[in-house]
Scaffold this motif. Structure first.
Motif, PDB file in Angstrom:
ATOM      1  N   SER A 122       0.854  -1.185   0.000  1.00 38.80           N
ATOM      2  CA  SER A 122       0.000   0.000   0.000  1.00 38.80           C
ATOM      3  C   SER A 122       0.889   1.233   0.000  1.00 38.80           C
ATOM      4  CB  SER A 122      -0.911   0.018   1.231  1.00 38.80           C
ATOM      5  OG  SER A 122      -1.722  -1.139   1.295  1.00 38.80           O
ATOM      6  N   ILE A 179     -15.533  11.602   4.610  1.00 41.61           N
ATOM      7  CA  ILE A 179     -14.928  10.278   4.473  1.00 41.61           C
ATOM      8  C   ILE A 179     -15.668   9.474   3.412  1.00 41.61           C
ATOM      9  CG2 ILE A 179     -14.383   8.115   5.656  1.00 41.61           C
ATOM     10  CD1 ILE A 179     -14.404   9.798   8.288  1.00 41.61           C
ATOM     11  N   ILE A 227     -15.905   5.712   2.068  1.00 44.34           N
ATOM     12  CA  ILE A 227     -15.529   4.321   2.307  1.00 44.34           C
ATOM     13  C   ILE A 227     -15.006   3.704   1.013  1.00 44.34           C
ATOM     14  CG2 ILE A 227     -16.393   2.023   2.920  1.00 44.34           C
ATOM     15  CD1 ILE A 227     -16.158   3.899   5.295  1.00 44.34           C
ATOM     16  N   ARG A 253     -12.218   4.531  -0.364  1.00 43.33           N
ATOM     17  CA  ARG A 253     -11.195   5.445  -0.873  1.00 43.33           C
ATOM     18  C   ARG A 253     -10.246   5.893   0.229  1.00 43.33           C
ATOM     19  NH1 ARG A 253     -12.921  11.473  -2.107  1.00 43.33           N
ATOM     20  NH2 ARG A 253     -12.848  11.398   0.184  1.00 43.33           N
ATOM     21  N   ASP A 254     -10.790   6.183   1.413  1.00 42.62           N
ATOM     22  CA  ASP A 254     -10.026   6.835   2.458  1.00 42.62           C
ATOM     23  C   ASP A 254      -9.577   5.880   3.551  1.00 42.62           C
ATOM     24  OD1 ASP A 254     -10.385   9.292   1.211  1.00 42.62           O
ATOM     25  OD2 ASP A 254     -12.223   9.731   2.323  1.00 42.62           O
ATOM     26  N   GLY A 255      -8.320   6.022   3.961  1.00 39.31           N
ATOM     27  CA  GLY A 255      -7.836   5.498   5.223  1.00 39.31           C
ATOM     28  C   GLY A 255      -7.906   6.629   6.229  1.00 39.31           C
ATOM     29  N   PRO A 283      -7.343   2.049   4.031  1.00 37.81           N
ATOM     30  CA  PRO A 283      -8.657   2.113   3.370  1.00 37.81           C
ATOM     31  C   PRO A 283      -9.309   0.751   3.187  1.00 37.81           C
ATOM     32  CG  PRO A 283      -7.059   3.495   2.212  1.00 37.81           C
ATOM     33  CD  PRO A 283      -6.293   2.720   3.238  1.00 37.81           C
ATOM     34  N   GLN A 284      -8.517  -0.285   2.891  1.00 39.00           N
ATOM     35  CA  GLN A 284      -9.088  -1.588   2.584  1.00 39.00           C
ATOM     36  C   GLN A 284      -9.737  -2.267   3.787  1.00 39.00           C
ATOM     37  OE1 GLN A 284      -5.905  -0.557   2.059  1.00 39.00           O
ATOM     38  NE2 GLN A 284      -4.438  -2.260   2.107  1.00 39.00           N
ATOM     39  N   THR A 336     -13.472  -1.576   3.607  1.00 40.14           N
ATOM     40  CA  THR A 336     -14.085  -2.312   2.492  1.00 40.14           C
ATOM     41  C   THR A 336     -14.214  -3.788   2.812  1.00 40.14           C
ATOM     42  OG1 THR A 336     -13.120  -0.726   0.938  1.00 40.14           O
ATOM     43  CG2 THR A 336     -13.903  -2.803   0.039  1.00 40.14           C
ATOM     44  N   ARG A 386     -19.259   4.694   7.809  1.00 35.93           N
ATOM     45  CA  ARG A 386     -18.361   5.711   8.374  1.00 35.93           C
ATOM     46  C   ARG A 386     -18.278   5.619   9.895  1.00 35.93           C
ATOM     47  NH1 ARG A 386     -21.346   9.475   4.890  1.00 35.93           N
ATOM     48  NH2 ARG A 386     -20.153   9.911   2.983  1.00 35.93           N
ATOM     49  N   SER A 394      -7.449  12.026   6.735  1.00 40.82           N
ATOM     50  CA  SER A 394      -7.713  10.965   5.767  1.00 40.82           C
ATOM     51  C   SER A 394      -6.543  10.883   4.795  1.00 40.82           C
ATOM     52  CB  SER A 394      -9.011  11.224   5.003  1.00 40.82           C
ATOM     53  OG  SER A 394      -8.878  12.375   4.172  1.00 40.82           O
ATOM     54  N   GLN A 400      -5.318   8.380   1.043  1.00 39.92           N
ATOM     55  CA  GLN A 400      -5.646   7.331   0.091  1.00 39.92           C
ATOM     56  C   GLN A 400      -4.448   6.411  -0.070  1.00 39.92           C
ATOM     57  OE1 GLN A 400      -6.550  10.827  -1.075  1.00 39.92           O
ATOM     58  NE2 GLN A 400      -8.157  10.243   0.383  1.00 39.92           N
TER      59      GLN A 400
END
Length: 261
Positions: free
Chosen positions: A176, A190, A192, A194-196, A210-211, A214, A220, A247, A249
């Motif tokens: 990553s 935020i 979901i 896309r963002d860490g 980010p993963q 997902t 959120r 945040s 990416q």
């Protein structure tokens, strides 16, 4: 889609500890010593133990907003660049098992990675986390940072025994590459998938890639609650006025994407 967890303990068990709380140095030294012997693991050296205690949530100078000064452009990697980095990560671990010096990319290939980037390296066996170490503080170009964190994920993650040689063929390596963090003022910002997220509150910090949201079907609010729990805080801590959120990416790629079906 996995169901939302009832609390931090069940989720941490299923994720193999990847929601491990970040703690103050004194607490880590007293309660979660990573240099303590585990099954199949030799004690870490003093330097390794110190670096393991720093974990994956290290900030340059303690301020996430400073990262953008070093890690500004964040260009997308080429397919060839991704392949080079994944191959380099695996070859570095293989060289460690053989007792050989780590491999290096040819200078013309290394130059294509440009400026330093923040990066995490993750090892999985099937769906099970086997190691994940990285940094928000760019430490040299990716051709140098990826091998370093591949070794640390394999052998120095304090949550797991050191990787054994028979396990390596079963491992999938994921990388990553992070963008600079950006301060956020509202959860509505935020996205979901896309963002860490990074949280800092009461002298504690935590980070979730980010993963994670997902893979576990977080909305959120759940994502922010788990971020708070990872910092060893109550799930509503992110709502406090003094809490600071960022945040970022990540460009995520893995060996699994390149394996024939």
């Amino acid at each position: 889609m996995a169901p939302a967890p009832e609390g931090p303990r069940p989720l941490r068990r299923r994720l193999g500890g990847c929601l491990r709380p970040s703690r103050n140095a004194a607490q880590v030294g007293g309660r979660l010593r990573p240099d303590r012997r585990g099954p199949g693991r030799r004690p870490l050296s003093r330097r390794q133990a110190r670096r393991a205690r720093e974990g994956a949530d290290r900030f340059p100078g303690g301020h996430p907003e400073r990262i953008g000064q070093v890690n500004g452009g964040s260009p997308t990697l080429s397919e060839e660049g991704r392949r080079d980095l994944l191959g380099l990560a695996r070859a570095t671990i293989e060289a460690r098992f053989r007792g050989e010096p780590p491999p290096r990319l040819a200078s013309d290939r290394a130059e294509t990675f440009g400026e330093p980037r923040a990066v995490f390296v993750t090892l999985r066996i099937g769906e099970r986390l086997r190691g994940c170490i990285g940094t928000l503080a760019p430490e040299g170009d990716l051709s140098r940072a990826v091998p370093r964190f591949a070794i640390r994920a394999a052998f120095e993650d304090p949550r797991f025994p050191a990787l054994s040689e028979p396990e390596l063929p079963e491992c999938t390596i994921e990388i990553s590459v992070l963008t600079p963090p950006r301060a956020i003022g509202s959860p509505e910002e935020i996205q979901i998938g896309r963002d860490g997220l990074i949280l800092e509150f009461g002298g504690r910090r935590s980070l979730l890639l980010p993963q994670v949201a997902t893979e576990w079907g977080f909305d959120r609010t759940t994502f922010l609650a788990e971020l708070s729990r990872k910092a060893g805080l109550p799930p509503e801590a992110w709502r406090q006025a003094e809490a600071r959120l960022w945040s970022f990416q990540a460009e995520v790629f893995s060996e699994e994407e390149r394996r024939p079906v």
